[in-house]
Design an enzyme around this catalytic site. Structure first.
Site, PDB file in Angstrom:
ATOM      1  N   GLY A 217       0.795  -1.217   0.000  1.00  0.00           N
ATOM      2  CA  GLY A 217       0.000   0.000   0.000  1.00  0.00           C
ATOM      3  C   GLY A 217       0.830   1.271   0.000  1.00  0.00           C
ATOM      4  CG  LEU A 243      -3.063  -2.262  -2.995  1.00  0.00           C
ATOM      5  CD1 LEU A 243      -3.015  -1.514  -4.321  1.00  0.00           C
ATOM      6  CD2 LEU A 243      -3.491  -1.338  -1.854  1.00  0.00           C
ATOM      7  CG  ASP A 244       0.804  -2.879  -3.709  1.00  0.00           C
ATOM      8  OD1 ASP A 244       0.904  -2.551  -4.903  1.00  0.00           O
ATOM      9  OD2 ASP A 244       0.713  -2.040  -2.779  1.00  0.00           O
ATOM     10  CD  GLU A 245      -2.374  -9.512  -1.061  1.00  0.00           C
ATOM     11  OE1 GLU A 245      -2.973 -10.551  -1.420  1.00  0.00           O
ATOM     12  OE2 GLU A 245      -2.551  -8.982   0.049  1.00  0.00           O
TER      13      GLU A 245
END
Length: 299
Positions: A217, A243-245
């Site tokens: 994040g 998110l960001d995964e």
């Protein structure tokens, strides 16, 4: 487009007119490599590079990337693909052939910080990024001059969470008009909608300014400083709706210590971000990545 970049891409296409790449994954069993090799030999092709990996030789998933030369490749491409279909069905293959001379059209999204964008532009100018940078889209005007000075179209589209759908409709129109194959988020600080991500599955590459899964994040450098970390990093990954995964392509780190404040960490981190993103983009352009679940096999 600069004359040097144009000439480099044209020379690359001419040199690789008869070269292609097989990307294959399937359940592992004996005979896969032999079947593909014999198929290529039977069609007059010569293998110039081959990499393979199995997750488990006793029934795991098998991955292979083969680069090959074949005379008059474009003339026989349709027949080559049709002839391979029975082998693909026999071994339950997920496969594709990528023709090296088909240079990918790339769009770059950026916000205010230009370091990742500048790295990609430099790699492209110097002839080390084999792509057509077709356009740059930004929700700020900051990068316009540096982009347009190279003859690359720049589109300013203000964006925020309240108008996200309308913004993405405009972006999709531009991407379709330029026949974009891959999107690079070079520090584009907007979250994409599930509909947009689905339209470009495994074709949106992001750079995140932390060594994921740490500090997912916003404001990772601030949180890293507060935590007192001794190393920071950057991660390039494909974008998913988590998110960001998304599947990680490349990562790297740099050391910091108690002397470094948040701004120091940002400067150190930006150098890492630039190189990590450039490597990930090049690997994608060279068809070196196979996505398997939420992981990547990078040859």
């Amino acid at each position: 487009m600069t004359s040097y970049a144009t000439e480099t891409l044209q020379n690359y296409q001419q040199k690789n007119a008869d070269r292609a790449r097989f990307l294959i994954n399937c359940p592992d069993r004996p005979g896969i490599v032999a079947a593909v090799s014999q198929f290529l030999q039977g069609h007059g092709a010569n293998i110039v590079e081959s990499d393979q990996y199995t997750m488990d030789p006793m029934g795991g998933e098998f991955f292979i990337r083969i680069e090959f030369e074949c005379p008059n490749l474009k003339e026989i491409a349709d027949k080559l693909e049709a002839d391979f279909q029975p082998i693909a069905e026999e071994f339950q293959m997920d496969w594709k052939i990528m023709y090296v001379s088909d240079i990918k059209n790339m769009a770059i999204f950026v916000s205010k910080e230009p370091h990742a964008l500048l790295e990609l532009l430099w790699e492209w100018q110097s002839g080390d990024l084999m792509a057509n940078i077709s356009l740059v889209i930004s929700n700020h005007e900051d990068a316009r001059e540096m982009v347009e000075s190279l003859g690359i179209p720049f589109y300013y589209i203000p964006a925020n969470k309240d108008i996200r759908k309308q913004v993405e409709e405009k972006q999709k129109e531009l991407l379709a008009a330029h026949e974009i194959d891959v999107i690079v988020l070079a520090r584009y600080m907007q979250i994409l909608t599930p509909d947009f991500v689905q339209s470009f599955e495994n074709r949106i590459i992001n750079i995140h300014h932390s060594f994921l899964p740490a500090f997912v994040g916003a404001k990772p450098y601030e949180r890293a400083y507060q935590r007192g970390v001794k190393m920071i990093g950057a991660t390039s990954h494909y974008v998913t709706n988590d998110l960001d995964e998304g599947p990680i392509i490349e990562q790297d780190i740099g050391r910091v210590d108690h002397h470094d404040d948040v701004e120091d960490m940002k400067k150190i981190g930006q150098k890492i971000e630039r190189s990590v993103l450039a490597r990930a983009v090049k690997w994608h352009l060279d068809d070196r990545i196979i996505v398997h679940g939420n992981k990547t096999i990078v040859f």
